[in-house]
Design a protein around this motif. Structure first.
Motif: not given
Length: 564
Positions: A229-236
């Motif tokens: 799963v590709i994601t990123k840090h929340p809030g960025t």
């Protein structure tokens, strides 16, 4: 953090990327592994020139300064760091990191991977006398270092995706013939390798994003079967969507069978699905054995170059261009000079800038005196040429340029070594099986044509299609995708190789190949020779073909009205 996954973040897509990204990725959320990709074909040339000045250099000098800010945090949180910032001197960077750790009072176990540098054997291998000669190594040296307890692993020229594949292989205990798992991790690595290009950076539909100003860096949550799963840090900032991931998957690829040193990954098997806000699942990827030979990146010093841009304002633009070109060629000779006239001027313009065209002149030569003389000859025309003569900036004395080429070498000629944190040097095993010859794409995937008699409307292709383009040595790749199955049926049958040449006349005389990726609703073009001898040598307006896709999207085509 989801159970049973390895959470790998990226903090660099090139040498010069956001300096604070390493710190941000460590502070903004949880990770197991943090990677940094610093190398490209041009970067190897830059590092090669650094090494000419000082043999102790040859690595990305910004990396220790980045790590100084947050090495302690990484150790405290148990985050392993894996980077190819070692460039041409991974042992030198590893030593610099040990010195840094000692100065900071930290106990850090550093391992590194070497064996990619073939420069000392270049003549023996038939490569001549290049400035750099580096084989693309794979993931298993990284895995060996991590299994030996390394906190930081430094490599030279491994494939970009290997920075992800190595940690995943070590964590999950994959075998060298777990082709599908290795292929799945390779796809995740390909998505991560260019940093924020996966999270909305350089994205065709950037206007659709809520906050494109400062995209967060990407993260892959990799499972034991290689899916992710590709994601990123929340809030960025930025976003992770099926479209942003598709765009990055199309970047700098050629045929659907994507060859690597550890596995040949079938990009025509990739499946994407929306898994929630800022989450895209990648699954279904299959792989086969890697090629018999390893690719080698060669850079040579090609000579010296210089350039200037003449501004041509108002009437008789072509005649002004002809005059200054004749004058400069009379002074210097025509050899090595290239000219590009950009007709940025408009008739009856209401500003001087919009009334002006730009004539770009570049000289390349092995004689530095002639390249330096270019500056004097150009400026001596200031009072003796066309009316309104001026240049955007005075030319300098000239700079060296490099020539890139790719070569291939038998695996037996490359001895990859993992240097463990305790100094033990172990030879990295080669895959037990390799593939001879090209891997054929999946058959039977051509879609049926879309209608044929529907009313159409003229408009820019980019209103319905996204694109991502870039350089592969002297070639360019251009991936185009759409967002629905009907649109893909139209795209597949409309955007042929011949049609691409019509829309992009700069490609008309070149060899163009097209590869279909129906699972991504995409077609990928490879334009052979568009960039000459690579970015460091190219005199093209866009030497890395970064905007080639945006040029295509701006071209006007007839599209069925129902697809708008």
């Amino acid at each position: 953090m989801p159970d049973g996954v390895l959470r790998i973040g990226n903090a660099s897509g090139f040498y010069g990327d956001r300096f604070s990204a390493l710190r941000e990725q460590l502070y903004d959320g949880e990770l197991h592994i943090l990677t940094g990709d610093y190398l490209a074909e041009l970067t190897m040339l830059i590092l090669g020139r650094d090494r000419l000045k000082d043999p102790a250099l040859g690595y990305a000098r910004t990396f220790p300064r980045q790590l100084e800010e947050c090495l302690g945090v990484a150790l405290e949180r148990g985050v392993k760091i894996v980077t190819n910032a070692g460039g041409l001197n991974p042992a030198g960077l590893a030593a610099a990191l040990r010195t840094l750790a000692e100065r900071l009072g930290l106990a850090v176990r550093v391992g590194h991977v070497e064996g990619d540098d073939l420069r000392e054997r270049a003549a023996e291998l038939g490569f001549g006398e290049p400035l750099t000669a580096n084989a693309y190594l794979g993931a298993w040296g990284i895995a060996d270092c991590l299994r030996a307890g390394a906190d930081v692993v430094v490599t030279g020229r491994v494939t970009d995706a290997s920075l992800v594949v190595g940690p995943a292989a070590a964590h999950f205990g994959w075998d060298r013939q777990d082709w599908d798992a290795l292929a799945g991790a390779t796809v995740a690595g390909h998505v991560l390798e260019c940093g924020t290009q996966a999270t909305g950076g350089n994205f065709a539909f950037f206007a659709d994003l809520d906050d494109p100003r400062r995209p967060g860096f990407p993260i892959a949550e990799i499972a034991a079967d290689g899916s992710s799963v590709i994601t990123k840090h929340p809030g960025t900032g930025g976003a992770v969507t099926v479209d942003t991931v598709t765009a990055q998957l199309l970047y700098e690829i050629a045929e659907p069978a994507y060859p690597g040193p550890d596995v040949t990954t079938r990009f025509d098997t990739i499946q994407l699905e929306d898994a929630g806000p800022d989450r895209v699942r990648i699954h279904g990827v299959t792989g086969v054995a890697p090629p018999e030979r390893l690719k080698v990146c060669l850079n040579r010093l090609g000579g010296f170059r210089n350039s200037t841009t003449f501004v041509l304002c108002g009437l008789d633009v072509q005649r002004k261009a002809d005059l200054v070109r004749t004058q400069l060629e009379d002074a210097l000779g025509a050899d090595g000079l290239t000219w590009t006239l950009a007709r940025t001027d408009r008739a009856d313009a209401d500003t001087e800038e919009t009334a002006s065209a730009l004539l770009h002149a570049t000289i390349k030569d092995t004689d530095p005196k002639r390249v330096k003389a270019f500056s004097r000859s150009a400026i001596e025309l200031a009072l003796a040429s066309y009316p309104g003569f001026h240049v955007t900036a005075p030319p300098g004395d000239g700079t060296p340029f490099g020539v890139y080429s790719a070569a291939y070498v038998d695996r037996a000629e490359v001895r990859q070594l993992a240097v463990l944190p305790d100094g033990t040097r172990i030879e990295v095993e080669e895959p037990p099986v390799t593939t001879a010859g090209p891997v054929q794409p999946l058959a039977g995937n051509d879609p049926v044509p879309f209608g044929g008699h529907e009313p159409t409307r003229r408009g820019p292709l980019g209103r319905i299609a996204g694109a991502r383009s870039g350089d592969k040595g002297g070639d360019a790749n251009l991936g185009v995708w759409v967002r629905s199955e009907p649109a893909y049926r139209w795209l597949f049958h409309h955007l042929t190789m011949d049609r691409l040449k019509e829309l992009l006349p700069e490609c008309a005389e070149l060899t163009v190949q097209r590869h279909a990726l129906p699972n991504l609703r995409a077609v990928n073009f490879v334009i052979r020779g568009l960039l000459g001898d690579g970015v460091a040598s190219s005199t093209r307006f866009d030497p890395q073909a970064k905007a080639l896709g945006e040029w295509l999207r701006a071209r006007v085509v007839e599209v069925p009205e129902v697809l708008w």
